[in-house]
Scaffold this active site. Sequence first.
Site, PDB file in Angstrom:
ATOM      1  N   ASP A  38       0.733  -1.206  -0.027  1.00 20.55           N
ATOM      2  CA  ASP A  38       0.072   0.135   0.043  1.00 20.55           C
ATOM      3  C   ASP A  38       0.968   1.273  -0.020  1.00 20.55           C
ATOM      4  O   ASP A  38       2.133   1.350   0.234  1.00 20.55           O
ATOM      5  CB  ASP A  38      -1.041  -0.004   1.204  1.00 20.55           C
ATOM      6  CG  ASP A  38      -2.149  -1.086   1.067  1.00 20.55           C
ATOM      7  OD1 ASP A  38      -2.406  -1.047  -0.074  1.00 20.55           O
ATOM      8  OD2 ASP A  38      -2.760  -1.053   2.100  1.00 20.55           O
ATOM      9  N   LYS A  59      -3.375   3.716  -2.939  1.00 19.58           N
ATOM     10  CA  LYS A  59      -4.108   4.721  -3.145  1.00 19.58           C
ATOM     11  C   LYS A  59      -3.195   6.214  -2.762  1.00 19.58           C
ATOM     12  O   LYS A  59      -2.733   6.206  -1.641  1.00 19.58           O
ATOM     13  CB  LYS A  59      -5.487   5.032  -2.410  1.00 19.58           C
ATOM     14  CG  LYS A  59      -6.138   6.234  -2.891  1.00 19.58           C
ATOM     15  CD  LYS A  59      -7.507   6.316  -2.045  1.00 19.58           C
ATOM     16  CE  LYS A  59      -7.438   6.681  -0.703  1.00 19.58           C
ATOM     17  NZ  LYS A  59      -8.560   6.887   0.092  1.00 19.58           N
ATOM     18  N   MET A 172      -7.867   9.209   9.401  1.00 18.58           N
ATOM     19  CA  MET A 172      -8.473   9.571   7.963  1.00 18.58           C
ATOM     20  C   MET A 172      -9.398  10.914   8.275  1.00 18.58           C
ATOM     21  O   MET A 172     -10.726  10.678   7.620  1.00 18.58           O
ATOM     22  CB  MET A 172      -8.877   8.338   7.487  1.00 18.58           C
ATOM     23  CG  MET A 172      -7.871   7.279   7.143  1.00 18.58           C
ATOM     24  SD  MET A 172      -8.562   5.862   6.630  1.00 18.58           S
ATOM     25  CE  MET A 172      -9.271   5.274   8.202  1.00 18.58           C
TER      26      MET A 172
END
Length: 256
Positions: A38, A59, A172
């Site tokens: 990741d 991402k 987040m």
Amino acid sequence: MNIKTPKLTVVGAGPGDPDLITLKAVKAIESADVVLYDALINESLLAYAPRAEKIFVGKRKGCYAYQQEQINELIVSRAKSHGHVVRLKGGDPFIFGRGAEEIDYVEGLGIETDMVPGISSALAVPAYQGIPLTKRGASESFWVITGTTKSHKLSQDVLLAAKSNATVVILMGMSKLNEIVNIFTSENKKDVPVAIIQNGTTENEEFGIGTVETITQIVKEKKLSSPAIIVIGEVVNKRVKLASIYNEVQSEIVSR
């Protein structure tokens, strides 16, 4: 012909500092035939698997290299064609890391599964800034909450957490900072200390500290952005004086 047993090991890479990875995790990476990694992992960890195929599936800035369904299928295909697939994830894969989802997907397909926990950024990042999530007289517990749910909305648990005296750690959550501030303000907590730590435990770490009332302005002044962790609670004012932090401050003073 040596046919390898298909296997998936979901591995926690820790919060960013490459030294904050467990010995068991290193051994898993070393034994990998394929590493799917990741965006938030420290890429220096890939050196532990010099002969493995390495595929970035993370991402960056809202752009997905692979959708989750594609990652699941890639795990299965590479496990069957290559053998041992290590799914390398930042922090701990079972804390907002979707590690359990990937294991659920493959374990019914004749693929052996294993999991190696990692040091969660929720714990390590505040610690690197000297912030204890619990401290006698300041906080008896802590919440770890995702700032963005599957539906891209702020978790309703923030509403509950804001009513408590516990430390609140939000992952987040930078895109929802204004909502978070409004929730805590509505609970008459505008003076509660807040810390925001960007790129925690890495050489690019940035830090801002204020209160519920002032933190949005501090974020603008310091140009803080994701990936970052938000820590809300009295423990922010209980920071211990770590040698690493002191040395960084002294170096900054000298450079001026």
